[in-house]
Design a protein around this motif. Structure first.
Motif, short mmCIF file in Angstrom:
data_model
loop_
_atom_site.label_atom_id
_atom_site.label_comp_id
_atom_site.label_asym_id
_atom_site.label_seq_id
_atom_site.Cartn_x
_atom_site.Cartn_y
_atom_site.Cartn_z
N VAL A 405 9.34 4.04 -10.36
CA VAL A 405 8.81 5.31 -9.85
C VAL A 405 7.84 5.08 -8.69
O VAL A 405 7.80 5.83 -7.73
CB VAL A 405 8.13 6.10 -10.99
N HIS A 406 7.05 4.01 -8.80
CA HIS A 406 6.10 3.72 -7.72
C HIS A 406 6.82 3.50 -6.40
O HIS A 406 6.42 4.04 -5.35
CB HIS A 406 5.29 2.47 -8.07
N GLU A 407 7.90 2.75 -6.44
CA GLU A 407 8.69 2.54 -5.22
C GLU A 407 9.26 3.85 -4.71
O GLU A 407 9.26 4.11 -3.50
CB GLU A 407 9.83 1.56 -5.50
N MET A 408 9.71 4.71 -5.63
CA MET A 408 10.33 5.95 -5.21
C MET A 408 9.35 6.87 -4.49
O MET A 408 9.65 7.43 -3.43
CB MET A 408 10.91 6.68 -6.43
N VAL A 409 8.13 7.02 -5.03
CA VAL A 409 7.17 7.92 -4.38
C VAL A 409 6.67 7.32 -3.07
O VAL A 409 6.34 8.05 -2.13
CB VAL A 409 5.99 8.27 -5.31
N GLN A 410 6.63 5.99 -2.97
CA GLN A 410 6.27 5.37 -1.70
C GLN A 410 7.35 5.64 -0.65
O GLN A 410 7.04 5.85 0.54
CB GLN A 410 6.06 3.86 -1.87
N ARG A 411 8.59 5.66 -1.06
CA ARG A 411 9.67 6.00 -0.13
C ARG A 411 9.59 7.47 0.28
O ARG A 411 9.91 7.82 1.42
CB ARG A 411 11.04 5.70 -0.76
N LEU A 412 9.14 8.33 -0.65
CA LEU A 412 8.95 9.74 -0.30
C LEU A 412 7.83 9.89 0.73
O LEU A 412 7.89 10.76 1.61
CB LEU A 412 8.61 10.55 -1.55
N LYS A 413 6.82 9.04 0.64
CA LYS A 413 5.73 9.09 1.61
C LYS A 413 6.26 8.81 3.02
O LYS A 413 5.82 9.42 4.00
CB LYS A 413 4.65 8.09 1.23
N LEU A 414 7.22 7.90 3.11
CA LEU A 414 7.82 7.60 4.40
C LEU A 414 8.64 8.76 4.94
O LEU A 414 8.94 8.82 6.14
CB LEU A 414 8.71 6.36 4.28
N LYS A 415 8.99 9.69 4.04
CA LYS A 415 9.79 10.85 4.43
C LYS A 415 8.92 12.04 4.82
O LYS A 415 9.45 13.12 5.09
CB LYS A 415 10.74 11.24 3.29
N GLY A 416 7.59 11.88 4.78
CA GLY A 416 6.74 12.96 5.24
C GLY A 416 5.82 13.56 4.21
O GLY A 416 5.04 14.47 4.53
N PHE A 417 5.87 13.10 2.97
CA PHE A 417 4.94 13.61 1.96
C PHE A 417 3.54 13.04 2.22
O PHE A 417 3.39 11.85 2.52
CB PHE A 417 5.41 13.24 0.55
N ASP A 418 2.53 13.91 2.12
CA ASP A 418 1.16 13.51 2.47
C ASP A 418 0.47 12.72 1.36
O ASP A 418 -0.26 11.76 1.62
CB ASP A 418 0.30 14.75 2.77
N ASN A 419 0.68 13.13 0.12
CA ASN A 419 -0.10 12.57 -0.99
C ASN A 419 0.83 12.09 -2.09
O ASN A 419 1.63 12.87 -2.61
CB ASN A 419 -1.05 13.65 -1.54
N VAL A 420 0.75 10.83 -2.44
CA VAL A 420 1.58 10.30 -3.53
C VAL A 420 0.69 9.54 -4.51
O VAL A 420 -0.30 8.94 -4.12
CB VAL A 420 2.70 9.36 -3.01
N THR A 421 1.04 9.62 -5.78
CA THR A 421 0.31 8.90 -6.83
C THR A 421 1.33 8.33 -7.81
O THR A 421 2.47 8.80 -7.89
CB THR A 421 -0.64 9.82 -7.61
N SER A 422 0.91 7.33 -8.57
CA SER A 422 1.79 6.78 -9.61
C SER A 422 0.95 6.10 -10.67
O SER A 422 -0.17 5.63 -10.40
CB SER A 422 2.81 5.79 -9.03
N ALA A 423 1.47 6.05 -11.89
CA ALA A 423 0.81 5.39 -13.02
C ALA A 423 1.87 5.06 -14.05
O ALA A 423 2.88 5.76 -14.17
CB ALA A 423 -0.26 6.29 -13.63
N SER A 424 1.63 4.00 -14.82
CA SER A 424 2.58 3.60 -15.86
C SER A 424 1.85 3.41 -17.18
O SER A 424 0.77 2.83 -17.22
CB SER A 424 3.28 2.29 -15.48
N ALA A 425 2.45 3.93 -18.25
CA ALA A 425 1.89 3.72 -19.58
C ALA A 425 2.20 2.31 -20.03
O ALA A 425 3.26 1.75 -19.72
CB ALA A 425 2.49 4.74 -20.57
N LEU A 426 1.27 1.72 -20.76
CA LEU A 426 1.49 0.38 -21.30
C LEU A 426 2.68 0.39 -22.26
O LEU A 426 2.82 1.30 -23.08
CB LEU A 426 0.26 -0.10 -22.07
N SER A 427 3.52 -0.62 -22.14
CA SER A 427 4.56 -0.82 -23.15
C SER A 427 4.06 -1.86 -24.14
O SER A 427 3.05 -2.53 -23.91
CB SER A 427 5.86 -1.29 -22.50
N ILE A 428 4.76 -2.02 -25.21
CA ILE A 428 4.36 -3.00 -26.23
C ILE A 428 4.35 -4.40 -25.63
O ILE A 428 3.53 -5.26 -26.00
CB ILE A 428 5.32 -2.93 -27.45
N LEU A 429 5.22 -4.65 -24.64
CA LEU A 429 5.28 -5.98 -24.03
C LEU A 429 4.07 -6.25 -23.14
O LEU A 429 3.67 -7.39 -22.95
CB LEU A 429 6.57 -6.12 -23.22
N ASP A 430 3.49 -5.17 -22.58
CA ASP A 430 2.29 -5.36 -21.76
C ASP A 430 1.13 -5.87 -22.59
O ASP A 430 0.26 -6.59 -22.09
CB ASP A 430 1.88 -4.03 -21.12
#
Length: 450
Positions: A405-430
């Motif tokens: 998802v982080h990569e996807m919203v960064q690609r959206l930023k290149l398409k003209g979106f002004d503000n992008v954010t991302s976060a990931s919940a910990l998985s059991i493996l983390d």
């Protein structure tokens, strides 16, 4: 090296080792919910395990947020928002019935059943005066003491909708987070945005859904409360200023889910409309041009914000655009642009929160939205293949653990979106890392960051 130097060096090592052990002990006492990172044990405490949600105290950092979401919904229903009129219409009853069935089909264990109906029907006035159960029931279902049992049965979805906001109702906590976050946001926005424009309301809705999801993720991460094996949730958002309504969509939702065994991004565009009359909204904008445009995308939905009529408002619903298109153009000439908000030609409209948590995460429904294989394809479709965003707000989530998802919203930023954010919940493996005492795992553990 002299004996004195050897003694001094050994003493320093012993002193430093003692200090280190002391600091580790203090850290464990100060943060009892953190995993045991200083030993070979990989077990988690009950306060870190979602299966123990029912046993978590109300002050638990994650459960307290879910309780806040639930209170938002109860307060809204108490104010007549997301509630039932004294006499529901046939279309409303169908939406309630199918809404309950959808939760059941998705395996949501909300706990509501025949025992509750019996308790209701056999209650005495004294019970109502002292039992919180009846206070909640009457508020959530808009029923008074003495109401017929058939009315209780007809409005059971309101209780299931409310009870399903508890995380332990879902087998996958990631879906529980999406459902509770969206349910609280849609009720709050429907209550606070009455009389505002659809553009303002949609901006507020996407902002609140995103903020709610991030709150849970951040609280779980700080408390080292990982999602259980097989459960993943990453979240991202993108928004922009100075947006032009090219395709008649107010916002987009993107969900990464496994479809027929393959991780895919599912994309849906939403055009928002306020009710113009009870159970009705109008889609005639641009002499029907807006409807034609969003229909042409193949991933369009209408979301209906409930207006207050006689002190009551239904909950936020969504319908696929093809059904709306059919209702408009199958009518006699001229076309009828006043469409039902609760009913879709044999199928009831979706509760927006359930649509997000169930339909958008479906692993076998190929009719919901459009499917894309990677982040670039999503960025392209949300920008018309050019550097112009298609919608002003995008909410993106991944429930597979295999998409970025982080990569996807960064690609959206290149398409003209002004503000992008991302976060990931910990998985059991983390938290505990990959297993070393069993079969190989598909996902390797990532370094745990404090």
């Amino acid at each position: 090296m002299s004996i004195l130097q050897i003694w001094f060096t050994s003493s320093c090592f012993i002193f430093l080792e003692t200090i280190l052990c002391f600091l580790v002990g203090v850290a464990i006492l100060e943060f009892p919910n953190l995993p045991s990172i200083c030993s070979n044990e990989s077990e988690l405490l009950p306060a870190q395990i979602w299966e123990y949600y029912s046993d978590w105290p109300s002050t638990h950092p994650v459960k307290s947020i879910f309780n806040e979401f639930i209170q938002v919904v109860v307060d809204a229903k108490g104010a007549g928002i997301g509630a039932s009129h004294s006499t529901p219409t046939l279309q409303e009853l169908q939406a309630l019935e199918q809404g309950a069935q959808r939760l059941i089909s998705a395996g949501v264990q909300d706990g509501w059943g025949e025992a509750h109906r019996d308790k209701w029907s056999r209650s005495r006035l004294a019970d109502w005066n002292k039992d919180p159960f009846f206070q909640i029931c009457s508020t959530v279902m808009s029923l008074k003491r003495g109401a017929a049992e058939r009315e209780l049965v007809a409005r059971e979805y309101y209780m299931k909708q409310f009870l399903s906001m508890h995380a332990n109702a879902w087998s996958d906590p990631a879906k529980a987070i999406l459902y509770a976050a969206a349910q609280a946001a849609s009720h709050e926005v429907s209550r606070t945005c009455q009389g505002k424009s659809e553009v303002e309301t949609s901006a507020k809705l996407t902002e609140k859904i995103g903020a709610n999801i991030r709150r849970v993720i951040e609280a779980a991460n700080v408390g080292a409360i990982p999602l259980p094996p097989g459960s993943f949730l990453s979240f991202g958002s993108a928004s922009m200023q100075g947006w032009k309504d090219w395709q008649g969509a107010d916002f987009a939702i993107v969900v990464g889910t496994t479809v027929l065994g393959r991780p895919m991004y599912r994309v849906a565009l939403f055009q928002a409309k306020w009710e113009t009359a009870r159970g009705k909204t109008n889609v005639s904008h641009g002499d029907g041009g807006q409807l034609d445009e969003i229909h042409s995308t193949g991933m369009g939905y209408y979301v209906s914000y409930p207006n207050t009529f006689h002190g009551r408002a239904f909950f936020t619903t969504t319908r696929p655009v093809p059904g709306v298109f059919r209702d408009v153009w199958e009518a006699d000439d001229p076309p009828n642009f006043d469409i039902d908000t609760c009913y879709d030609g044999g199928q009831a409209a979706w509760d927006l929160a359930a649509f997000l948590a169930i339909a958008m995460t479906s692993q076998d429904d190929l009719s919901c939205g459009r499917l894309f294989p990677d982040a670039q394809a999503v960025a392209d479709v949300l920008s018309l293949g050019r550097d112009k965003p298609l919608v002003p707000h995008v909410l993106a989530m991944d429930t597979t653990g295999a998409l970025n998802v982080h990569e996807m919203v960064q690609r959206l930023k290149l398409k003209g979106f002004d503000n992008v954010t991302s976060a990931s919940a910990l998985s059991i493996l983390d938290v505990i890392g990959p297993r070393t005492d069993g079969p190989p795992q598909d996902h390797s553990g990532r370094p745990f960051k404090w």
